[in-house]
Design a protein around this motif. Structure first.
Motif, PDB file in Angstrom:
ATOM      1  N   ASN A   1       0.998  -1.112  -0.163  1.00 55.88           N
ATOM      2  CA  ASN A   1      -0.061   0.174  -0.357  1.00 55.88           C
ATOM      3  C   ASN A   1       0.983   1.203   0.126  1.00 55.88           C
ATOM      4  O   ASN A   1       0.498   1.729  -1.069  1.00 55.88           O
ATOM      5  N   VAL A   2       1.927   1.584   0.703  1.00 54.35           N
ATOM      6  CA  VAL A   2       2.554   2.294   0.760  1.00 54.35           C
ATOM      7  C   VAL A   2       3.249   2.678  -0.248  1.00 54.35           C
ATOM      8  O   VAL A   2       3.781   3.489  -0.711  1.00 54.35           O
ATOM      9  N   ALA A   3       4.423   1.665  -1.062  1.00 58.72           N
ATOM     10  CA  ALA A   3       4.473   1.910  -2.334  1.00 58.72           C
ATOM     11  C   ALA A   3       4.031   2.392  -3.325  1.00 58.72           C
ATOM     12  O   ALA A   3       4.523   2.774  -4.236  1.00 58.72           O
TER      13      ALA A   3
ATOM     14  N   TYR B   1      11.974   0.443  -4.222  1.00 59.40           N
ATOM     15  CA  TYR B   1      10.550   0.214  -3.883  1.00 59.40           C
ATOM     16  C   TYR B   1      10.295   0.148  -2.298  1.00 59.40           C
ATOM     17  O   TYR B   1      10.069   0.278  -1.552  1.00 59.40           O
ATOM     18  N   ASN B   2      10.946  -1.620  -2.259  1.00 55.63           N
ATOM     19  CA  ASN B   2      10.682  -2.057  -0.741  1.00 55.63           C
ATOM     20  C   ASN B   2      11.522  -1.245   0.197  1.00 55.63           C
ATOM     21  O   ASN B   2      10.939  -1.458   1.651  1.00 55.63           O
ATOM     22  N   GLU B   3      12.522  -0.709  -0.118  1.00 59.15           N
ATOM     23  CA  GLU B   3      13.690   0.129   0.933  1.00 59.15           C
ATOM     24  C   GLU B   3      12.675   1.176   1.708  1.00 59.15           C
ATOM     25  O   GLU B   3      13.026   1.819   2.283  1.00 59.15           O
ATOM     26  N   ARG B   4      12.486   1.705   0.487  1.00 58.83           N
ATOM     27  CA  ARG B   4      11.583   2.757   0.637  1.00 58.83           C
ATOM     28  C   ARG B   4      10.331   2.607   1.785  1.00 58.83           C
ATOM     29  O   ARG B   4      10.235   3.840   2.211  1.00 58.83           O
ATOM     30  N   ALA B   5       9.531   2.007   1.146  1.00 60.02           N
ATOM     31  CA  ALA B   5       8.180   1.764   1.539  1.00 60.02           C
ATOM     32  C   ALA B   5       8.836   1.083   3.200  1.00 60.02           C
ATOM     33  O   ALA B   5       7.535   1.848   4.099  1.00 60.02           O
ATOM     34  N   LEU B   6       9.582   0.873   3.371  1.00 59.95           N
ATOM     35  CA  LEU B   6       9.695  -0.114   5.089  1.00 59.95           C
ATOM     36  C   LEU B   6      10.355   1.114   5.424  1.00 59.95           C
ATOM     37  O   LEU B   6       9.872   1.255   7.192  1.00 59.95           O
TER      38      LEU B   6
ATOM     39  N   LEU C   1       3.888   9.844   2.147  1.00 60.31           N
ATOM     40  CA  LEU C   1       5.093  10.654   2.520  1.00 60.31           C
ATOM     41  C   LEU C   1       6.262   9.618   1.321  1.00 60.31           C
ATOM     42  O   LEU C   1       7.129  10.090   1.291  1.00 60.31           O
ATOM     43  N   ILE C   2       5.855   8.591   0.454  1.00 59.78           N
ATOM     44  CA  ILE C   2       6.923   8.178   0.063  1.00 59.78           C
ATOM     45  C   ILE C   2       7.820   8.744  -0.772  1.00 59.78           C
ATOM     46  O   ILE C   2       8.995   8.285  -1.324  1.00 59.78           O
ATOM     47  N   ASN C   3       6.971   9.606  -1.305  1.00 61.85           N
ATOM     48  CA  ASN C   3       7.288  10.618  -2.756  1.00 61.85           C
ATOM     49  C   ASN C   3       8.291  11.846  -2.054  1.00 61.85           C
ATOM     50  O   ASN C   3       8.302  12.499  -3.161  1.00 61.85           O
ATOM     51  N   GLU C   4       7.987  11.733  -0.821  1.00 60.84           N
ATOM     52  CA  GLU C   4       9.252  13.258  -0.092  1.00 60.84           C
ATOM     53  C   GLU C   4       8.310  14.197  -0.892  1.00 60.84           C
ATOM     54  O   GLU C   4       8.811  15.178  -1.103  1.00 60.84           O
TER      55      GLU C   4
END
Length: 228
Positions: free
Chosen positions: A107-109, A123-128, A161-164
């Motif tokens: 969902n976050v990704a 994707y996974n690292e940033r979402a985590l 927040l994910i895309n800053e």
């Protein structure tokens, strides 16, 4: 000195046909600076969410002028608007708007999949990391139905927040939460490590509004005051 992020000039919005149109916003003038934590308050039906939709580039059917970093939004093409919505604006909704069959991590990704500046291998690292920021790194594999309301809203915040983004918009983000959880969510929002991102919260809760650095009140579609 603060940099001007948004300037609204004489913004009005009506719904319905011209002869029978219902005016929801009337001649709104508002400036929002980088780093502002702004609460938009007012009773139900006053036009708060309509104003937020215009600020968030979801509603183009307004009269007046909207400048984003000095650029008139009306001059932009649909593709440019889509890129701005995805890359520069993070949304947080009252109902969380999570996809039920996806994990918290997935969902976050989602917003990253539409951001050409982020590679899929990230994707996974940033979402985590985003989940870690909101205190849910250990819940990354759970689906929304396995999370409490407060946890679901934290996932929604991580997604925002994910895309800053430079602008975070929250529409009644605690409306479906109990008072204790609401306090925790607002504390989290007001203290996010978002590198000076601007936060705009629509709320009917005076306690939430008091915690923001600025407050504007909408009444019957008009801006009645602006408290610093």
């Amino acid at each position: 000195m603060m940099n001007k992020l948004i300037e609204l000039r004489n913004i009005s919005r009506a719904f319905g046909r011209t002869q029978q149109a219902t005016r929801v916003l009337e001649s709104i003038d508002l400036t929002i600076d980088d780093g502002d934590k702004l609460a938009i308050v007012g009773p139900s039906g006053s036009g708060k969410s309509t104003l937020l939709s215009i600020i968030g580039l979801l509603d183009p059917h307004y009269q007046g002028d909207y400048f984003l970093r000095g650029r008139n939004i009306k001059a932009l093409e649909n593709k440019q608007l889509s890129q701005l919505r995805n890359n520069q604006i993070g949304w947080i909704f009252q109902n969380f708007n999570l996809i039920s069959h996806l994990s918290a991590l997935d969902n976050v990704a989602i917003p990253m999949r539409y951001n050409q500046n982020i590679k899929s291998k990230e994707y996974n690292e940033r979402a985590l990391h985003a989940l870690d920021v909101v205190g849910l790194a250990d819940k990354y594999a759970l689906k929304p139905s396995e999370l409490s309301g407060g946890q679901q809203q934290r996932v929604a915040i991580a997604r925002a927040l994910i895309n800053e983004p430079s602008l975070i918009l929250a529409d009644e983000p605690t409306g479906n939460l109990d008072s204790h959880t609401s306090s925790k969510i607002i504390e989290l929002l007001l203290n996010l490590p978002t590198s000076g991102a601007t936060l705009v919260i629509v709320t009917h809760d005076a306690n939430i509004a008091q915690q923001c650095s600025r407050r504007v009140k909408i009444h019957d579609g008009s801006l009645v005051h602006d408290h610093q």
